[in-house]
Design an enzyme around this catalytic site. Sequence first.
Site, PDB file in Angstrom:
ATOM      1  N   ASP A  90     -34.906 -46.174  87.094  1.00 13.73           N
ATOM      2  CA  ASP A  90     -35.927 -45.604  86.201  1.00 13.73           C
ATOM      3  C   ASP A  90     -35.298 -44.687  85.167  1.00 13.73           C
ATOM      4  OD1 ASP A  90     -38.515 -46.508  86.706  1.00 13.73           O
ATOM      5  OD2 ASP A  90     -38.788 -45.146  88.404  1.00 13.73           O
ATOM      6  N   GLU A 122     -41.730 -46.663  81.435  1.00 15.03           N
ATOM      7  CA  GLU A 122     -43.189 -46.744  81.509  1.00 15.03           C
ATOM      8  C   GLU A 122     -43.817 -46.823  80.119  1.00 15.03           C
ATOM      9  OE1 GLU A 122     -44.616 -43.394  83.799  1.00 15.03           O
ATOM     10  OE2 GLU A 122     -43.404 -43.938  85.553  1.00 15.03           O
ATOM     11  N   GLU A 189     -49.032 -51.072  88.227  1.00 16.88           N
ATOM     12  CA  GLU A 189     -49.361 -50.067  89.249  1.00 16.88           C
ATOM     13  C   GLU A 189     -50.843 -49.733  89.251  1.00 16.88           C
ATOM     14  OE1 GLU A 189     -46.720 -46.716  89.514  1.00 16.88           O
ATOM     15  OE2 GLU A 189     -48.018 -45.663  90.941  1.00 16.88           O
TER      16      GLU A 189
HETATM   17  O1  KIV Z   1     -40.557 -44.392  90.774  1.00 15.55           O
HETATM   18  C1  KIV Z   1     -41.015 -45.289  91.491  1.00 15.55           C
HETATM   19  O2  KIV Z   1     -40.882 -45.289  92.717  1.00 15.55           O
HETATM   20  C2  KIV Z   1     -41.759 -46.361  90.838  1.00 15.55           C
HETATM   21  C3  KIV Z   1     -42.524 -47.279  91.739  1.00 15.55           C
HETATM   22  C4  KIV Z   1     -43.770 -46.612  92.128  1.00 15.55           C
HETATM   23  C5  KIV Z   1     -42.766 -48.600  91.104  1.00 15.55           C
HETATM   24  O3  KIV Z   1     -41.777 -46.464  89.656  1.00 15.55           O
END
Ligand code: KIV
Length: 271
Positions: A90, A122, A189
């Site tokens: 991420d 995102e 989500e």
């Molecule tokens: O940060 C995370 O764990 C996520 C998941 C909820 C998909 O983005």
Amino acid sequence: MSTEGKTRPVTTHRLMEMKQRGERIAMLTAYDYSTARIMDAAGMDVILVGDSAANVMAGFDSTLPITLDNMIYHAKSVVRAVKRALVVVDLPFGTYQGNSKEALASAVRIMKETEANAVKLEGGLEVIESVQRILSAGIPVMGHLGLTPQSIHQFGTYTVRAREEAEAAKLADDAALLERAGCFGLVLEKIPADLAARVSASLRIPTISIGAGGGCDGQVLVMHDMLGINTEFSPRFLRRYADLFTIMTDAFVNYIADVKSGAFPSDAEQY
Ligand code: KIV
């Protein structure tokens, strides 16, 4: 029996093939070497170094405080453990929104310093310039639509998103936009299952659900939630596969008792 299918590394291309032949994609979060090693050996397709580390590893109320340096630390630990799964990292809050050059710099740091396979971010139209610039450098990007936890202060709650027609239409448009831009997959989500199924059917790239139902091409959960370490969080979509809270508590209580009583260590456990 050939083990090639088990050990051949998962690529973004293979995920697309899995969608085409209707094979569901299994994805979980991991943040450290030891659990990533177990997860990879178990056959996980995708391991997400999620910014949920802010919650489950660091104890913050939201994902906003985690930094790029923190994410790189977690991702390096995971990548060291993984032989087969695709590792996605991420991009944390504040490292890609509103400035596509900064977005590329953040993604390049992740790829160079961690040797992960891809990044996730995102949003849809609002971040499309960042998505395009990262993709132009040859870095695979996974999108994330619906409930996007980095926008929690804008949403105000963690309830189901896109129940209203306008928000559902925007989500479908954003999904198509991210696919056209070249994203290799999409996390959906906490949105209604019928919307997620329609969006999934309309895309060539795989969709991965967290609370978006069985009509997606795969599923993802946060490891601490599905292992039952984190007991305060129990949304409807969460299935617990273990009760590690109880198992760990019992182990800790028994250890304390053995140390206090002198039962540990025994003669056989010393030199
Ligand atoms: O940060 C995370 O764990 C996520 C998941 C909820 C998909 O983005």
